[in-house]
Write a protein that holds these residues in place. Structure first.
Motif, PDB file in Angstrom:
ATOM      1  N   GLU A 147      33.914 -10.611  38.376  1.00 20.67           N
ATOM      2  CA  GLU A 147      35.020 -11.250  39.094  1.00 20.67           C
ATOM      3  C   GLU A 147      35.463 -10.420  40.301  1.00 20.67           C
ATOM      4  O   GLU A 147      35.842 -10.980  41.336  1.00 20.67           O
ATOM      5  N   LYS A 148      35.410  -9.113  40.187  1.00 27.96           N
ATOM      6  CA  LYS A 148      35.847  -8.261  41.289  1.00 27.96           C
ATOM      7  C   LYS A 148      34.809  -8.141  42.402  1.00 27.96           C
ATOM      8  O   LYS A 148      35.152  -8.055  43.582  1.00 27.96           O
ATOM      9  N   ASN A 149      33.535  -8.111  42.029  1.00 25.69           N
ATOM     10  CA  ASN A 149      32.489  -7.808  43.007  1.00 25.69           C
ATOM     11  C   ASN A 149      31.754  -9.033  43.541  1.00 25.69           C
ATOM     12  O   ASN A 149      31.036  -8.921  44.542  1.00 25.69           O
ATOM     13  N   HIS A 150      31.902 -10.173  42.886  1.00 26.72           N
ATOM     14  CA  HIS A 150      31.157 -11.354  43.330  1.00 26.72           C
ATOM     15  C   HIS A 150      32.051 -12.562  43.564  1.00 26.72           C
ATOM     16  O   HIS A 150      31.557 -13.672  43.759  1.00 26.72           O
ATOM     17  N   ASP A 151      33.349 -12.344  43.512  1.00 29.90           N
ATOM     18  CA  ASP A 151      34.302 -13.399  43.855  1.00 29.90           C
ATOM     19  C   ASP A 151      34.101 -14.663  43.027  1.00 29.90           C
ATOM     20  O   ASP A 151      34.211 -15.785  43.531  1.00 29.90           O
ATOM     21  N   TYR A 152      33.784 -14.479  41.741  1.00 24.19           N
ATOM     22  CA  TYR A 152      33.665 -15.610  40.827  1.00 24.19           C
ATOM     23  C   TYR A 152      34.916 -15.691  39.957  1.00 24.19           C
ATOM     24  O   TYR A 152      35.605 -14.688  39.731  1.00 24.19           O
ATOM     25  N   THR A 153      35.168 -16.888  39.431  1.00 14.99           N
ATOM     26  CA  THR A 153      36.212 -17.074  38.425  1.00 14.99           C
ATOM     27  C   THR A 153      35.550 -17.531  37.133  1.00 14.99           C
ATOM     28  O   THR A 153      34.884 -18.570  37.102  1.00 14.99           O
TER      29      THR A 153
END
Length: 241
Positions: free
Chosen positions: A170-176
């Motif tokens: 979530e922090k490094n790939h902007d996924y939820t």
């Protein structure tokens, strides 16, 4: 100490008294309790009555026996709610426990057929296979294999998987991360699992398989875990419709 006029059986009253002593730490975790002879004298009942109470507590997971050594207080099981979706690291943090991981293997492989299907991967896609032991307060709780598509999370390295993979993604790939489906079944430990979890072969374990999805419905992870059944239990709140 016991109410011999009560309709409650003597063995049941002994069970409740021992449970109270465990809850109040009079009998501490992993410490031996008095022998059957000592308990029978203490409660002024037969050893058979004491044996029934102790056996019931062993079966319920409050106590455990070691041949030639005695009967000991079992460590309390970690309760994992089935509602909500948290990582192992997040779950231990919520309980005030120190979580850590030992990485056994980190490789990039063509996915096995069942993993390819669950992750909806095309034929030429590869996955990270991450094999870890998960610890709570320095005790092994679970062995897990995690499969994540390389194309979905490019650049992941060994150093990134010692903590929470969810937090890293979530922090490094902007996924939820959105939701997961999870299957739980009881089984027994093979020799490898027993050695890694510090339990005896053929001890009860909980096999858990989870497929996790991102907010847009993309499957990003399959995890196959083996949890110690003597240290972990799952709870669920259900409602009658």
């Amino acid at each position: 100490m016991l109410d011999k006029k009560s309709p409650l059986p003597m063995y049941y009253q002994i069970e409740e008294d021992i449970k109270q002593k465990i809850d109040s730490a009079i009998y501490s975790e992993r410490e031996t309790i008095p022998s059957e002879r000592e308990l029978s004298e203490q409660y002024e009942v037969s050893r058979m009555t004491v044996r029934q109470a102790v056996t019931n507590l062993v079966n319920e997971g409050y106590l455990y026996r070691e041949k030639g050594k005695g009967t000991f207080v079992a460590e309390k099981k970690i309760e994992q709610p089935l509602q909500g979706m948290t990582s192992f690291t997040e779950d231990m943090k919520q309980r005030g426990m120190d979580s850590s991981s030992k990485l056994l293997d980190f490789t990039i492989i063509p996915p096995p057929a069942d993993i390819k299907r669950k992750l909806s991967l095309e034929e030429d896609r590869q996955v990270y296979e991450i094999h870890r032991i998960r610890y709570a307060d320095h005790q092994p709780m679970a062995v897990e294999r995690t499969f994540i598509p390389v194309a979905l999370v490019p650049g992941m390295q060994e150093k990134d998987v010692y903590g929470s993979i969810y937090e890293y993604i979530e922090k490094n790939h902007d996924y939820t991360i959105h939701k997961a489906t999870q299957m739980i079944e009881a089984t027994i430990a093979d020799e490898e699992q027993a050695e890694l979890l510090d339990i005896v072969p053929a001890a009860a374990i909980l096999h858990i398989e989870r497929t996790s999805l991102l907010q847009d419905g993309t499957p990003f992870e399959v995890v196959k875990s083996s949890y110690r059944a003597d240290r972990y239990k799952f709870i669920s709140e259900i409602h009658r419709s």
